[in-house]
Design an enzyme around this catalytic site. Structure first.
Site, short mmCIF file in Angstrom:
data_model
loop_
_atom_site.label_atom_id
_atom_site.label_comp_id
_atom_site.label_asym_id
_atom_site.label_seq_id
_atom_site.Cartn_x
_atom_site.Cartn_y
_atom_site.Cartn_z
CE LYS A 110 -3.57 -7.89 0.55
NZ LYS A 110 -3.35 -6.75 1.43
N1 GLU Z 1 0.14 -6.11 2.31
C1 GLU Z 1 0.24 -4.90 3.03
C2 GLU Z 1 -1.13 -4.38 3.39
O1 GLU Z 1 -2.08 -5.12 3.47
C3 GLU Z 1 1.12 -3.85 2.36
C4 GLU Z 1 0.64 -3.34 1.04
C5 GLU Z 1 1.63 -2.46 0.32
O2 GLU Z 1 2.65 -2.11 0.89
O3 GLU Z 1 1.34 -2.17 -0.83
O4 GLU Z 1 -1.32 -3.23 3.69
#
Ligand code: GLU
Length: 424
Positions: A110
């Protein structure tokens, strides 16, 4: 001190508490638990960007890579003033468990930038995004670490990231690198169904829950906190079942109408005004009033740790479906359990996004374009299968769903460590 004035706990502490609870149930080896309690890599970049005024401003960007034991690091990029290292660490670890829960060959990561996109022009956001991507350099990559949208980012921002990355790698490899980012726009290599995927996944969970309990969604009521991509799409798709949105809130305030709020018109209003506040035909309510609203379903779809002890005591719903990542404090979970409020945890409820990100990545890798029906069919099948797995695990181990979902993920990660061993 009244509960409402208590500072929010550290999200990383909450993530570790969840890991400990699930590790006990999954029988995770202490060494594996130890490895997972810290991310593999934590990257912080400080970079200057020229503002429209001609002045330069420094920004702080993060990318945390939690685990790649099951596949490349995968997870969103968040643009928000609250972004911090511990927040990103927590969010990165939840991505590891989210992908492992679905048995998707991805790990967890992240990132984000600490700033308020609302205060910047589109041109500034483009320069911030491109400079950030450049600063990350080869710390992201189509087989290494794959960003996606999150709070404050969208398909356009993902396309700028992709384009910047493509332009710094070798010329002939350009198109092979399209899948360095998912959640792109359709014209630039995105997938049908990705934009609505998280909301759609939430509604699959609610429909499965309703089917299991023989609960009729037609004529039921729901409330939503946060009306960005996740909250608004969940509300629009849930409305198709005949359920009615009766209260909603965002960063600016909360509104209610017991007769129902049209999610489609509200989305258009938010696009123009930047918030749900002031939407015609609704009454403005306070945050405590919002949390005490009697409804069948609550979808938290804002930031983490919005449901503390006080909110858990106030909530007057049958089901909470966690659209946000980490919306519930550890101390709130037993209160919800005692009050017989069902919780479909984040790593299951909001996983539709990363599932369709995986489909987008696969399509890019194979130079394919799947039609919307195919994406939706695959998403529905996978969400239902994983929902059933969590429900059966919780019943077999007599644990709550948060523990069950995380324990399934931990068992997969643990098995990989057991077979591969720990280097050297
Ligand atoms: N930000 C989204 C989540 O927290 C999507 C992550 C992604 O598609 O890699 O799951």
């Amino acid at each position: 001190m009244p509960e409402s004035e208590k500072p929010k706990p550290n999200p990383y502490t909450v993530a570790l508490q969840q890991l400990d609870h699930a590790a006990l149930v999954a029988g995770t080896l202490p060494a594996v638990r130890e490895i997972l309690s810290q991310p593999k890599n934590e990257l912080i970049v400080n970079f200057p960007v020229r503002m429209d005024s001609g002045e330069y401003k420094m920004f702080k960007g993060y990318r945390v890579q939690h685990s790649n034991i099951l596949g490349p690091y995968k997870g969103g990029m968040r643009y928000h003033e609250q972004v911090s290292l511990d927040e990103v660490k927590a969010l990165a670890s939840w991505m590891t468990y989210k992908s492992a829960l679905h048995d998707i060959p991805f790990g967890g990561g992240k990132g984000g930038i600490k700033f308020t996109p609302r205060d910047h022009s589109l041109a500034e956001i483009e320069r911030i995004t491109r400079r950030f991507t450049h600063a990350l350099g080869s710390n992201i990559g189509p087989e290494y670490d794959i960003p996606a949208p999150d709070v404050g980012t969208n398909g356009q921002i993902m396309v700028w990231m992709m384009d910047t990355y493509m332009n710094v790698v070798g010329f002939s490899d350009k198109n092979a690198n399209r899948r360095v980012v998912t959640g792109k726009t359709l014209a630039s290599g995105g997938s049908f169904g990705r934009e609505t995927a998280t909301g759609q996944g939430i509604v699959h969970c609610i429909s499965e829950w309703a089917r299991d309990r023989r609960f009729d969604l037609n004529g039921s009521t729901f409330i939503v906190q946060g009306f960005g991509n996740v909250g608004s799409n969940a509300a629009k798709i849930l409305a198709r079942t005949g359920a009615s949105l009766i209260a909603v809130g965002d960063w600016k305030g909360y509104i209610a109408n017991p007769d129902g709020i049209n999610s489609f018109k509200l989305s258009e209003y938010v696009l123009k005004k930047g918030s749900v506040v002031g939407y015609p035909g609704t009454r403005s309510i306070t945050r405590p009033e919002f949390f005490a609203t009697a409804a069948d379903v609550f979808i938290p779809a804002a930031l983490e740790l919005e449901i503390g002890v006080e909110e858990a005591k106030a909530l007057n719903v049958k089901l909470i479906v966690e659209g946000a990542n980490g919306p519930t404090e550890t101390d709130a979970d037993p209160i919800l359990r005692d009050r017989k409020i069902d919780v479909i945890p984040d790593i299951l409820a909001n996983s539709g996004g990363v599932v369709v990100s995986y489909y987008e990545w696969l399509q890019n890798k194979r130079s394919e374009r799947w039609d919307l029906e195919e994406v939706e069919e695959r998403l529905a099948k996978r969400m239902k299968r994983t929902y059933l797995a969590v429900s059966e695990y919780a019943a077999a181990k007599k644990c709550d769903w948060r523990v069950a979902a995380m324990a399934i993920a931990l068992e997969r990660v643990g098995r990989a460590y057991a077979e591969r061993g720990i280097f050297p």
